[in-house]
Design an enzyme around this catalytic site. Structure first.
Site, mmCIF file in Angstrom:
data_model
loop_
_atom_site.group_PDB
_atom_site.id
_atom_site.type_symbol
_atom_site.label_atom_id
_atom_site.label_comp_id
_atom_site.label_asym_id
_atom_site.label_seq_id
_atom_site.Cartn_x
_atom_site.Cartn_y
_atom_site.Cartn_z
ATOM 1 N N GLU A 138 0.823 -1.215 0.000
ATOM 2 C CA GLU A 138 0.000 0.000 0.000
ATOM 3 C C GLU A 138 0.855 1.263 0.000
ATOM 4 O O GLU A 138 0.623 2.196 0.756
ATOM 5 C CB GLU A 138 -0.960 -0.014 1.198
ATOM 6 C CG GLU A 138 -1.940 -1.183 1.157
ATOM 7 C CD GLU A 138 -2.945 -1.200 2.291
ATOM 8 O OE1 GLU A 138 -2.679 -0.576 3.333
ATOM 9 O OE2 GLU A 138 -3.994 -1.849 2.134
ATOM 10 N N ASP A 146 -8.235 -9.036 4.620
ATOM 11 C CA ASP A 146 -7.989 -7.879 5.474
ATOM 12 C C ASP A 146 -9.024 -7.748 6.579
ATOM 13 O O ASP A 146 -9.943 -6.937 6.461
ATOM 14 C CB ASP A 146 -7.989 -6.614 4.604
ATOM 15 C CG ASP A 146 -7.438 -5.425 5.357
ATOM 16 O OD1 ASP A 146 -6.945 -5.626 6.481
ATOM 17 O OD2 ASP A 146 -7.494 -4.304 4.816
ATOM 18 N N GLU A 156 -12.455 -1.813 12.312
ATOM 19 C CA GLU A 156 -12.470 -1.158 11.005
ATOM 20 C C GLU A 156 -13.622 -1.637 10.125
ATOM 21 O O GLU A 156 -14.293 -0.832 9.492
ATOM 22 C CB GLU A 156 -11.123 -1.413 10.307
ATOM 23 C CG GLU A 156 -11.057 -0.849 8.905
ATOM 24 C CD GLU A 156 -9.707 -1.047 8.236
ATOM 25 O OE1 GLU A 156 -8.790 -1.626 8.864
ATOM 26 O OE2 GLU A 156 -9.570 -0.617 7.079
HETATM 27 O O1 GCW Z 1 -6.918 -2.810 6.592
HETATM 28 C C1 GCW Z 1 -6.058 -2.000 5.898
HETATM 29 C C2 GCW Z 1 -6.411 -0.653 6.408
HETATM 30 C C3 GCW Z 1 -5.265 0.306 6.322
HETATM 31 C C4 GCW Z 1 -4.075 -0.336 7.025
HETATM 32 C C5 GCW Z 1 -3.723 -1.623 6.303
HETATM 33 C C6 GCW Z 1 -2.592 -2.384 6.963
HETATM 34 C C7 GCW Z 1 -2.336 0.658 8.314
HETATM 35 O O2 GCW Z 1 -7.531 -0.167 5.748
HETATM 36 O O3 GCW Z 1 -5.665 1.498 6.917
HETATM 37 O O4 GCW Z 1 -2.979 0.529 7.091
HETATM 38 O O5 GCW Z 1 -4.825 -2.475 6.300
HETATM 39 O O6 GCW Z 1 -2.893 -3.313 7.696
HETATM 40 O O7 GCW Z 1 -1.441 -2.072 6.742
#
Ligand code: GCW
Length: 734
Positions: A322, A396, A424
């Site tokens: 990311e 995730d 989240e």
């Molecule tokens: O779940 C996603 C989140 C991001 C997060 C990423 C991660 C810290 O939306 O906000 O970033 O995972 O785990 O690195």
């Protein structure tokens, strides 16, 4: 007077104990906020039940405690606080057996009585953090003892006893013998240096960098205390989307101030290491891990950190994921990057937790497969002090995911499990979702790595491969809100994480009951209702948001609410990529006909999930794309079952609400009202999820809604066009 002596003794010890005492003296001020949730599960409410009260009085009548270290001062202060709360007065302390002693608290080094053969035998297997609580006879007298090899074990034992005393017990029938199954039990704060918190729903970061190091907020002490009370022994202070500045001398001084506060609570400090830090704050031209200047820069940086913080825990790293920089920017592998940092911290006993959460939309491959593709080939290539930190599932932190296939696929590398405590994807701060069942589902999953019984828990606690290193991490849900976690029940998830990190064999129900007793008291009705609410809540959120193995259907960017229609931007950040709904059916085909992600599991697991007869229906659409009229085990078509699941999720929330509302008179107003209002919001949101998902999917199924459900209301266009500028967690790039 006695208290004054305690204060005076403690005061000598060191600055942070002073702070603790200042805070402690300030307790009356906190009492004025008695029921806003600030006290977490450490409430020490007055005890009125006579047998329970007599038991506590006996334990507290005369405690021998050697006030020999900062940790012991903390233990003493905690006992004072507990006594004042539960009985209205502090326990009586002594350092001598000349008086009528009832309880002895310490290590063998402190008292002769704790050096008896029997106790020595017990302590032999308990390590530095374990403890032994029992009645013990010595020279014809009976004492209650809390014994441990190290002060931190005594602290953990004290918290255990205090938990026990508060939970309605009126005697100790058998010894309590405990030691943690996992060595490193770590919170991961996704806290930014500007005090925003990525995916944080409880206010801002509790780290007040501006005022550190000179001002040590009493909250830091309360934080350390809360963590110690559930055995959490590490904290990564900063976001994995890292800022190199935290490694600058100015910030190291601030981090040191926190580490000094946390040390006597057994809580180690860790930081996230931004891979490009040598460029950003070191003025180097590259961060290539094989370039000697870069390696030297990290080594020096680490030396500098350990000069200030001799027990610094190490680094957590998100690399090449990311948008974060990493070794692949220089055509080096994750092992090259991790090993460079690992070598630097190794002489100090530090560790590196290198995250496996990597995926790229430029790679034409199912996102669920990418971590295994990257990391499996690197097994055996990491330094000994590197953990690969793996999320519970391969996508995730969804409300439900099958366990991550990397568990069991790196036998030569210690793996740490990363769980998300912050919600989240589970309703953020307003939904009541008790997460122990989610955590347990992963811990108890059988990977078959070494045949049947090779659970994820056994991989991460090191027992499957007889490994000494073990770690578990939880992404914190803590912030500046008075009740710490936004939703009062968010506290139960912090609590459950700590308790499971200590002992993953505890059941979700046991932990729910423990927490409820500590948080709401020992009334059987209250416990029964709240435990049920908690235990139903996770399945409820799965059902009203992503039932039957659906995943990643949430709103774009902020991840708040439903967004099954999200289709723009990088495909692996859309919903349509995951649900694949079309006129023929729905679901992501991860069998051999599809992405074949199933091949990443052990054959036993792959076979179970591949076969429609044996694939648990809770994972059905995770692994299979199926026609709308596919026949489910219930006899319903897939479409009907999907509708019923959404309905069931909503119904469960309504039942949770009804059950809570009945508790009105038994719970103090502020906490009761907040939960009541949040459950109303949750009902509204469950309806919103149900309506928008079913209306959206109906466009593909072209089938009517079953009569068993309340017909979804609303206009799909309207749902799609809603905007949420107020939703927390919007990132410009996300
Ligand atoms: O779940 C996603 C989140 C991001 C997060 C990423 C991660 C810290 O939306 O906000 O970033 O995972 O785990 O690195």
């Amino acid at each position: 007077m006695r208290n004054f002596v305690i204060y005076r003794n403690a005061k000598r010890v060191c600055v942070y104990t002073n702070l603790l005492l200042c805070f402690f003296i300030a307790v009356p001020a906190f009492n004025s906020y008695a029921d806003d949730g600030y006290k977490l599960w450490l409430r020490y409410e007055p005890i009125s039940e006579p047998a329970q009260k007599a038991f506590v009085q006996k334990v507290f009548a005369k405690i021998v405690l050697n006030n020999s270290s900062p940790t012991f001062s903390i233990i003493q202060a905690e006992l004072v606080r507990a006594g004042q709360g539960m009985l209205g007065f502090a326990p009586s302390f002594s350092q001598s057996f000349a008086e009528e002693v009832t309880s002895v608290i310490g290590t063998p080094a402190d008292f002769l009585i704790l050096r008896s053969e029997e106790i020595k035998k017990q302590l032999l297997t308990l390590g530095a953090e374990g403890y032994y609580i029992a009645y013990h006879n010595f020279q014809n007298k009976k004492y209650l003892i809390i014994a441990a090899n190290q002060p931190v074990g005594v602290l953990y034992g004290t918290f255990h006893l205090l938990r026990y005393l508060q939970s309605g017990n009126s005697s100790l029938l058998k010894p309590i013998i405990e030691f943690p199954k996992i060595k490193n039990r770590i919170l991961n704060h996704w806290d930014n240096l500007d005090r925003t918190v990525e995916r944080g729903y409880a206010g801002f970061s509790i780290w007040d960098w501006h005022k550190l190091p000179d001002y040590v907020d009493p909250r830091y002490i309360e934080y350390a205390r809360a963590n110690a009370s559930i055995g959490i022994n590490g904290t990564v202070l900063t976001n994995v989307n890292a800022n190199a500045l935290v490694l600058s001398p100015e910030y190291i001084e601030k981090v040191k101030a926190l580490a000094d506060v946390f040390r006597p609570y057994g809580l180690k400090v860790y930081l996230t290491a931004r891979f490009s830090a040598p460029i950003e704050i070191g003025a180097l031209k590259t961060a290539d891990p094989l370039v000697p200047e870069v390696r030297a820069w990290w080594k020096n940086k680490v030396d500098e950190l350990y000069r200030s913080i001799p027990d610094f825990g190490g680094f957590l790293v998100k690399a090449n994921s990311e948008g974060q920089p990493g070794p692949q920017n220089y055509n080096r592998s994750h092992a090259d990057g991790a090993n460079m940092l690992a070598e630097a911290v190794a002489p100090y006993g530090g560790i590196v937790m290198w995250r496996a959460f990597v995926y790229s939309h430029e790679v034409p491959e199912d996102r669920a497969k990418q971590a295994n593709n990257e990391f499996e080939p690197l097994d055996g290539k990491f330094q000994e002090n590197v953990f690969i930190q793996v999320k519970n599932g391969a996508i995730d932190f969804q409300p439900r995911e099958p366990f991550h296939p990397l568990f069991g696929k790196m036998p030569k590398t210690p793996l740490a499990l990363e769980l998300q405590i912050t919600q989240e994807y589970l309703g953020q701060a307003t939904n009541l979702v008790y997460l122990a069942p989610l955590f347990k589902e992963c811990l108890d999953a059988d990977t078959y790595a070494q045949g049947k019984g090779s659970t994820v828990a056994k991989i991460i606690d090191g027992s499957l491969y007889q490994r000494n290193l073990s770690a578990i991490a939880g992404v914190a849900n803590i912030g500046t809100d008075r009740n710490w976690t936004g939703h009062l029940f968010g506290q139960s998830n912090w609590y459950a994480f700590g308790r499971l990190a200590w002992n993953h064999e505890l059941s979700s129900a046991q932990i729910a009951e423990e927490w409820t007793r500590l948080t709401f008291g020992n009334s059987p009705d209250v416990i029964q209702s709240i435990r049920k609410i908690m235990l139903d809540s996770r399945e409820a959120v799965v059902n009203y948001s992503t039932p039957l193995g659906l995943h990643h259907l949430m709103g774009k960017n902020h991840h708040y609410g439903p967004g099954p229609w999200v289709s723009e931007g990088r495909p692996d950040w859309t919903s349509v990529y995951y649900h694949q709904a079309d006129s023929l059916g729905i679901g992501f085909d991860r069998t051999a006909k599809g992405s074949n992600a199933l091949s990443q599991y052990a054959p036993e697991v792959a076979r179970e999930f591949a076969n429609l007869q044996t694939c648990p229906e809770k994972y059905l659409l995770w692994f299979h794309h199926l026609p709308w009229d596919y026949k489910m085990k219930s006899g319903n078509t897939l479409w009907k079952e999907l509708c019923l699941k959404y309905e069931e999720g909503l119904r469960t929330v309504i039942q949770m609400e009804e059950a809570w509302n009945k508790l009105g008179t038994q719970i103090d107003t502020e906490r009761y009202e907040q939960v009541r209002a949040f459950l109303k919001i949750q009902e509204k949101e469950a309806k919103w999820w149900k309506n928008s998902c079913l209306l959206y999917f109906q466009q593909f199924s072209k089938q009517t809604f079953p009569t068993e459900i309340e017909k979804p209301q609303g206009d799909i266009e309207k749902y799609m066009n809603q905007k949420f500028p107020h939703a927390p967690g919007i990132k410009p790039s996300w």
